[in-house]
Design an enzyme around this catalytic site. Structure first.
Site, mmCIF file in Angstrom:
data_model
loop_
_atom_site.group_PDB
_atom_site.id
_atom_site.type_symbol
_atom_site.label_atom_id
_atom_site.label_comp_id
_atom_site.label_asym_id
_atom_site.label_seq_id
_atom_site.Cartn_x
_atom_site.Cartn_y
_atom_site.Cartn_z
ATOM 1 N N ASN A 106 0.877 -1.182 0.000
ATOM 2 C CA ASN A 106 0.000 0.000 0.000
ATOM 3 C C ASN A 106 0.911 1.229 0.000
ATOM 4 O O ASN A 106 1.489 1.582 1.024
ATOM 5 C CB ASN A 106 -0.899 -0.024 1.252
ATOM 6 C CG ASN A 106 -1.760 1.227 1.357
ATOM 7 O OD1 ASN A 106 -1.818 2.038 0.429
ATOM 8 N ND2 ASN A 106 -2.442 1.381 2.488
ATOM 9 N N TRP A 107 1.032 1.828 -1.159
ATOM 10 C CA TRP A 107 1.961 2.962 -1.302
ATOM 11 C C TRP A 107 1.429 4.253 -0.665
ATOM 12 O O TRP A 107 2.155 5.244 -0.584
ATOM 13 C CB TRP A 107 2.239 3.223 -2.788
ATOM 14 C CG TRP A 107 3.161 2.231 -3.419
ATOM 15 C CD1 TRP A 107 3.763 1.152 -2.825
ATOM 16 C CD2 TRP A 107 3.610 2.239 -4.789
ATOM 17 N NE1 TRP A 107 4.539 0.487 -3.729
ATOM 18 C CE2 TRP A 107 4.468 1.132 -4.948
ATOM 19 C CE3 TRP A 107 3.361 3.062 -5.896
ATOM 20 C CZ2 TRP A 107 5.084 0.833 -6.158
ATOM 21 C CZ3 TRP A 107 3.972 2.766 -7.102
ATOM 22 C CH2 TRP A 107 4.829 1.657 -7.231
ATOM 23 N N LYS A 108 0.153 4.242 -0.281
ATOM 24 C CA LYS A 108 -0.466 5.441 0.307
ATOM 25 C C LYS A 108 -0.221 6.647 -0.613
ATOM 26 O O LYS A 108 -0.316 6.500 -1.823
ATOM 27 C CB LYS A 108 0.032 5.635 1.745
ATOM 28 C CG LYS A 108 -0.200 4.358 2.579
ATOM 29 C CD LYS A 108 -0.005 4.519 4.054
ATOM 30 C CE LYS A 108 -0.278 3.191 4.759
ATOM 31 N NZ LYS A 108 -0.146 3.248 6.199
ATOM 32 N N HIS B 134 -9.708 1.370 5.125
ATOM 33 C CA HIS B 134 -8.400 1.580 5.768
ATOM 34 C C HIS B 134 -8.556 2.564 6.932
ATOM 35 O O HIS B 134 -9.328 3.522 6.841
ATOM 36 C CB HIS B 134 -7.386 2.114 4.743
ATOM 37 C CG HIS B 134 -5.982 2.028 5.240
ATOM 38 N ND1 HIS B 134 -5.462 2.949 6.117
ATOM 39 C CD2 HIS B 134 -5.008 1.104 5.038
ATOM 40 C CE1 HIS B 134 -4.224 2.603 6.413
ATOM 41 N NE2 HIS B 134 -3.914 1.489 5.767
ATOM 42 N N GLU C 293 -5.553 -4.836 10.564
ATOM 43 C CA GLU C 293 -4.558 -3.773 10.773
ATOM 44 C C GLU C 293 -4.865 -3.043 12.080
ATOM 45 O O GLU C 293 -5.609 -2.051 12.085
ATOM 46 C CB GLU C 293 -4.610 -2.761 9.613
ATOM 47 C CG GLU C 293 -4.124 -3.309 8.298
ATOM 48 C CD GLU C 293 -3.453 -2.248 7.418
ATOM 49 O OE1 GLU C 293 -2.555 -2.608 6.669
ATOM 50 O OE2 GLU C 293 -3.820 -1.055 7.505
ATOM 51 N N GLY D 202 2.064 2.397 11.099
ATOM 52 C CA GLY D 202 2.654 3.716 10.845
ATOM 53 C C GLY D 202 3.901 4.001 11.652
ATOM 54 O O GLY D 202 4.267 3.275 12.575
#
Ligand code: 13P
Length: 255
Positions: free
Chosen positions: A10-12, A97, A167, A173
């Site tokens: 997930n490259w965000k 998310h 998650e 993070g």
């Protein structure tokens, strides 16, 4: 047949340029060709998807979006529909998310998105997870509610187009203070299977892969996959570091 492990990046909101996105994707794609025991998926920002799609050859590395509208083709300025993604050759969409929930998305909206995604023959990567782990065990009912409400509209037929990613926010993070342990992940992967079995039956529950995401790197990936009992990983920061992500692909490929 053994289900392939699913390794999702997930490259965000990164990288900053198409040039960097292409270079990163090429290297990940090359590793995907050598790691045929796994399915690699890269969830890139919308603006890069069509360029990256042109680089895809075969199925070893698929593309996903990080969000989608719950609406159909109509007047919704700034939105992107599931049909548009499908017609572009995208296969997966992340939904629910925690970073989007923090922007105001709730289970009702997520449920509508899951329906839009699955009826357009895309696979929804539904993210669930508690904010904190309390000693009273409230996180168990919290996760159960997230799953049942988010899947309120999905049909038994379409539920095979679903991946659930656990998650826990406290493990996600760069500001995280402690990372989930494989046993935390195992507990929830069993819980999720139980919730799915009770709601949809054993046959369906068995087919839905449960993934883990939150500070995954090349050092802990194997433990999550083996001891955490999950069918794959949803990788954030490490998916932007080509050496680390390709190492995770190699590790998963050997399991
Ligand atoms: P990190 O791997 O950076 O903790 O992010 C996890 C995540 O949110 C993936 O969707």
């Amino acid at each position: 047949m053994k289900q392939k492990k699913i390794i999702i990046g997930n490259w965000k909101m990164a990288p900053d340029s198409l040039r960097e996105a292409r270079a990163l994707f090429q290297k990940i794609k090359e590793m995907s060709r050598k790691t045929r025991n796994i399915q690699t998926v890269i969830c890139a920002p919308f603006i890069y998807l069509s360029e990256l799609k042109a680089l895809v050859t075969g199925h070893a590395c698929a593309l996903g979006a990080q969000n989608v509208s719950n609406e159909k083709n109509d007047a919704f300025t700034g939105e992107i529909s599931s049909a548009q993604l499908k017609n572009m050759g995208i296969n997966y969409v992340i939904v629910g998310h925690s970073e989007r929930r923090a922007m105001g998305e709730n289970n009702d909206l997520i449920a509508k998105k899951v329906v839009a995604i699955s009826t357009n023959n895309l696979t929804a990567i539904l993210c669930v997870g508690e904010t904190v782990r309390d000693d009273s065990g409230d996180y168990i009912s919290f996760i159960k509610t997230q799953i049942l409400e988010s899947l309120a509209g999905i049909t038994h037929k379409n539920i095979t187009r679903l991946v659930i990613a656990y998650e826990p926010l406290w493990s996600v993070g760069k500001h995280t203070k402690h990372i989930a342990k494989p046993e935390d992940v195992l507990e929830i992967s069993i819980l999720i299977k139980k919730i799915l079995t009770d709601k949809f039956g054993k046959n369906i529950a068995e087919k839905v892969p449960v993934l883990y995401g939150g500070s995954v790197n090349q050092k802990n990936a194997r433990d999550f996959l083996v001891e955490g009992g999950v069918a794959g990983l949803l990788v954030g920061r490490a998916s932007l570091q080509v050496e680390i992500f390709t190492e995770i692909q190699k590790i998963a490929n050997k399991i």
